[in-house]
Motif scaffolding. Structure first.
Motif, PDB file in Angstrom:
ATOM      1  N   ASP A  39      34.801  23.649  45.260  1.00 49.02           N
ATOM      2  CA  ASP A  39      35.320  22.353  45.717  1.00 49.02           C
ATOM      3  C   ASP A  39      34.646  21.925  47.016  1.00 49.02           C
ATOM      4  O   ASP A  39      34.314  20.749  47.194  1.00 49.02           O
ATOM      5  CB  ASP A  39      36.833  22.440  45.939  1.00 49.02           C
ATOM      6  CG  ASP A  39      37.581  22.818  44.684  1.00 49.02           C
ATOM      7  OD1 ASP A  39      37.269  22.259  43.619  1.00 49.02           O
ATOM      8  OD2 ASP A  39      38.470  23.693  44.760  1.00 49.02           O
ATOM      9  N   GLU A  55      29.568  28.373  39.150  1.00 48.35           N
ATOM     10  CA  GLU A  55      30.861  27.882  38.679  1.00 48.35           C
ATOM     11  C   GLU A  55      30.636  27.148  37.368  1.00 48.35           C
ATOM     12  O   GLU A  55      29.843  26.193  37.301  1.00 48.35           O
ATOM     13  CB  GLU A  55      31.484  26.932  39.708  1.00 48.35           C
ATOM     14  CG  GLU A  55      32.757  26.243  39.258  1.00 48.35           C
ATOM     15  CD  GLU A  55      33.924  27.190  39.088  1.00 48.35           C
ATOM     16  OE1 GLU A  55      34.877  26.816  38.386  1.00 48.35           O
ATOM     17  OE2 GLU A  55      33.882  28.300  39.656  1.00 48.35           O
ATOM     18  N   GLY A  76      42.565  31.146  46.304  1.00 53.08           N
ATOM     19  CA  GLY A  76      41.531  30.737  45.360  1.00 53.08           C
ATOM     20  C   GLY A  76      40.131  31.095  45.820  1.00 53.08           C
ATOM     21  O   GLY A  76      39.279  31.475  45.007  1.00 53.08           O
ATOM     22  N   VAL A  77      39.857  30.977  47.120  1.00 51.79           N
ATOM     23  CA  VAL A  77      38.539  31.323  47.651  1.00 51.79           C
ATOM     24  C   VAL A  77      38.282  32.817  47.509  1.00 51.79           C
ATOM     25  O   VAL A  77      37.180  33.241  47.128  1.00 51.79           O
ATOM     26  CB  VAL A  77      38.424  30.889  49.124  1.00 51.79           C
ATOM     27  CG1 VAL A  77      37.170  31.482  49.766  1.00 51.79           C
ATOM     28  CG2 VAL A  77      38.393  29.370  49.242  1.00 51.79           C
ATOM     29  N   ARG A 119      39.697  34.925  45.331  1.00 51.97           N
ATOM     30  CA  ARG A 119      39.538  35.226  43.913  1.00 51.97           C
ATOM     31  C   ARG A 119      38.138  34.834  43.429  1.00 51.97           C
ATOM     32  O   ARG A 119      37.509  35.545  42.643  1.00 51.97           O
ATOM     33  CB  ARG A 119      40.591  34.482  43.084  1.00 51.97           C
ATOM     34  CG  ARG A 119      42.000  35.002  43.270  1.00 51.97           C
ATOM     35  CD  ARG A 119      43.021  34.244  42.419  1.00 51.97           C
ATOM     36  NE  ARG A 119      42.759  34.428  41.012  1.00 51.97           N
ATOM     37  CZ  ARG A 119      42.526  33.447  40.145  1.00 51.97           C
ATOM     38  NH1 ARG A 119      42.498  32.189  40.570  1.00 51.97           N
ATOM     39  NH2 ARG A 119      42.319  33.709  38.875  1.00 51.97           N
ATOM     40  N   GLU A 120      37.654  33.699  43.919  1.00 54.31           N
ATOM     41  CA  GLU A 120      36.317  33.234  43.552  1.00 54.31           C
ATOM     42  C   GLU A 120      35.257  34.231  44.011  1.00 54.31           C
ATOM     43  O   GLU A 120      34.325  34.566  43.264  1.00 54.31           O
ATOM     44  CB  GLU A 120      36.083  31.867  44.176  1.00 54.31           C
ATOM     45  CG  GLU A 120      34.779  31.195  43.821  1.00 54.31           C
ATOM     46  CD  GLU A 120      34.632  29.862  44.538  1.00 54.31           C
ATOM     47  OE1 GLU A 120      34.113  28.925  43.939  1.00 54.31           O
ATOM     48  OE2 GLU A 120      35.056  29.769  45.722  1.00 54.31           O
ATOM     49  N   THR A 151      28.542  28.421  51.152  1.00 55.70           N
ATOM     50  CA  THR A 151      28.957  27.090  50.728  1.00 55.70           C
ATOM     51  C   THR A 151      27.759  26.137  50.728  1.00 55.70           C
ATOM     52  O   THR A 151      27.586  25.326  49.813  1.00 55.70           O
ATOM     53  CB  THR A 151      30.065  26.556  51.654  1.00 55.70           C
ATOM     54  OG1 THR A 151      31.177  27.458  51.629  1.00 55.70           O
ATOM     55  CG2 THR A 151      30.524  25.178  51.228  1.00 55.70           C
ATOM     56  N   HIS A 164      44.631  26.802  45.454  1.00 58.00           N
ATOM     57  CA  HIS A 164      43.566  26.794  44.447  1.00 58.00           C
ATOM     58  C   HIS A 164      42.213  26.376  45.027  1.00 58.00           C
ATOM     59  O   HIS A 164      41.240  26.237  44.265  1.00 58.00           O
ATOM     60  CB  HIS A 164      43.944  25.859  43.303  1.00 58.00           C
ATOM     61  CG  HIS A 164      45.242  26.202  42.639  1.00 58.00           C
ATOM     62  ND1 HIS A 164      45.456  27.394  41.981  1.00 58.00           N
ATOM     63  CD2 HIS A 164      46.411  25.507  42.563  1.00 58.00           C
ATOM     64  CE1 HIS A 164      46.691  27.426  41.508  1.00 58.00           C
ATOM     65  NE2 HIS A 164      47.289  26.300  41.852  1.00 58.00           N
ATOM     66  N   ASN A 165      42.136  26.162  46.331  1.00 54.32           N
ATOM     67  CA  ASN A 165      40.855  25.784  46.942  1.00 54.32           C
ATOM     68  C   ASN A 165      39.785  26.815  46.633  1.00 54.32           C
ATOM     69  O   ASN A 165      40.049  28.023  46.650  1.00 54.32           O
ATOM     70  CB  ASN A 165      41.007  25.643  48.455  1.00 54.32           C
ATOM     71  CG  ASN A 165      41.793  24.413  48.860  1.00 54.32           C
ATOM     72  OD1 ASN A 165      42.004  23.509  48.056  1.00 54.32           O
ATOM     73  ND2 ASN A 165      42.241  24.381  50.110  1.00 54.32           N
ATOM     74  N   ARG A 166      38.568  26.333  46.399  1.00 56.66           N
ATOM     75  CA  ARG A 166      37.440  27.215  46.103  1.00 56.66           C
ATOM     76  C   ARG A 166      36.186  26.690  46.809  1.00 56.66           C
ATOM     77  O   ARG A 166      36.113  25.517  47.171  1.00 56.66           O
ATOM     78  CB  ARG A 166      37.169  27.270  44.601  1.00 56.66           C
ATOM     79  CG  ARG A 166      38.337  27.698  43.733  1.00 56.66           C
ATOM     80  CD  ARG A 166      38.052  27.352  42.283  1.00 56.66           C
ATOM     81  NE  ARG A 166      37.774  25.927  42.132  1.00 56.66           N
ATOM     82  CZ  ARG A 166      37.073  25.401  41.121  1.00 56.66           C
ATOM     83  NH1 ARG A 166      36.577  26.180  40.189  1.00 56.66           N
ATOM     84  NH2 ARG A 166      36.874  24.101  41.061  1.00 56.66           N
ATOM     85  N   ARG A 222      42.197  40.162  41.260  1.00 52.93           N
ATOM     86  CA  ARG A 222      42.227  38.722  41.003  1.00 52.93           C
ATOM     87  C   ARG A 222      43.556  38.293  40.392  1.00 52.93           C
ATOM     88  O   ARG A 222      44.087  37.221  40.720  1.00 52.93           O
ATOM     89  CB  ARG A 222      41.060  38.345  40.103  1.00 52.93           C
ATOM     90  CG  ARG A 222      39.710  38.362  40.826  1.00 52.93           C
ATOM     91  CD  ARG A 222      38.537  38.513  39.897  1.00 52.93           C
ATOM     92  NE  ARG A 222      38.453  37.454  38.913  1.00 52.93           N
ATOM     93  CZ  ARG A 222      37.565  37.440  37.909  1.00 52.93           C
ATOM     94  NH1 ARG A 222      36.707  38.453  37.787  1.00 52.93           N
ATOM     95  NH2 ARG A 222      37.541  36.454  37.055  1.00 52.93           N
TER      96      ARG A 222
END
Length: 328
Positions: A114, A229, A212-213, A215-216, A146, A109-111, A188
């Protein structure tokens, strides 16, 4: 073990002499995010003949499917090593689950949200504690995005940024097919079942990337997407960012067209902002690609000296043709 910081637990994982360079690897455990298992590897490169002399701090952030080796190869080559030899205090940050940073419990789930909200502020605070001065920040591809997210969202204070360099970074261009809602949503949805996207996907590498990255990113570039976000609009927030900014784009890039890279730069309010397209039409020896603009032999001859000048003076030297455009 005694922590190397008064801010949060930091372990000095290794301290090695690599030829003419020192290589210190720190493992940070900031405990500032919902996932308490997050640990971040931060490698410092310095000159072996100046162990007690700190240079100007410079943080390098890798892009997607990458790690610190993008900047510093095992045999001591790369832009990071070169800038350390030039006297900079070079810090190579590795995002959650990349390189020497262990995979956290919530890895899938990392994005970037985060990274921007929790990880970069912790990295900035530790480097400021160690060096006592604001750092220059340079990001390639997703690393640069980022940084833009952290600044646009107000998570990374401008006082902690001496200058910003974005290499191959854009938020407006993606293959047209992935802008079609059914395809974008389907991709996604498929990724929700996956832990990661394997290294080598679409010719990228060498690291896996958290699902997650990816998908983001698909959400950002979708037909109705935006660079942000929740209630945070990172793109709009860049209008309040005034740190010096340099944007580099390769004329031969496919992942990030030069026009899109320039559009991202134009969102900043910085009085000192410059754009540089690296291609034959601008007087360079080749049309540089997405990674080659920082890693190739040609980049070592043509691009690295320009970066050194920018980091030292916050403006570019005169270059052939129309390679440099300064914004008023």
């Amino acid at each position: 073990m005694r922590s190397s910081s008064k801010l949060f637990p930091v372990a000095l994982a290794s301290a090695e002499l690599r030829g003419d360079l020192t290589e210190d690897v720190y493992l940070l455990k900031p405990n500032n995010s919902p996932d308490p298992s997050v640990e971040l590897a931060l490698t410092r490169l310095g000159r072996a003949d100046a162990v007690n002399a700190r240079g100007v701090p410079l943080v390098l952030l890798h892009g997607s499917f990458a790690n610190r080796r993008f900047w510093h190869t095992p045999n001591g080559h790369g832009l990071g090593a070169w800038l350390a030899r030039a006297g900079f205090d070079v810090w190579l940050a590795e995002m959650r689950g990349h390189g020497l940073s262990p995979r956290n419990l919530g890895y899938r789930h990392n994005r970037v949200a985060d990274y921007a909200r929790y990880d970069l502020p912790a990295i900035a605070a530790f480097i400021a504690e160690q060096c006592g001065k604001p750092a220059h920040w340079l990001g390639h591809s997703l690393g640069g995005l980022t940084l833009a997210a952290a600044l646009g969202g107000g998570h990374l204070a401008a006082a902690q940024v001496a200058s910003l360099t974005l290499c191959g970074c854009q938020i407006s261009r993606l293959h047209w097919s992935l802008k079609l809602p059914p395809l974008n949503w389907g991709a996604r949805l498929l990724l929700r079942r996956r832990e990661q996207v394997a290294a080598g996907w679409l010719g990228q590498g060498p690291e896996d990337e958290p699902a997650g990255v990816v998908r983001e990113g698909l959400r950002w570039f979708g037909l109705f997407g935006r660079f942000g976000e929740g209630k945070e609009d990172w793109a709009a927030g860049l209008a309040d960012v005034t740190v010096p900014v340099l944007a580099l784009a390769g004329a031969g890039e496919q992942a990030a067209a030069s026009a899109a890279c320039r559009q991202l730069l134009e969102r900043f309010a910085s009085p000192a902002r410059e754009f540089l397209c690296l291609g034959r039409a601008q007087g360079f020896a080749e049309d540089y690609g997405h990674a080659a603009l920082l890693t190739s032999r040609g980049a070592q001859r043509e691009v690295w000296p320009l970066l050194l000048h920018w980091l030292s003076h916050q403006h570019l030297p005169a270059v052939p043709g129309e390679a440099s455009a300064t914004f008023a």
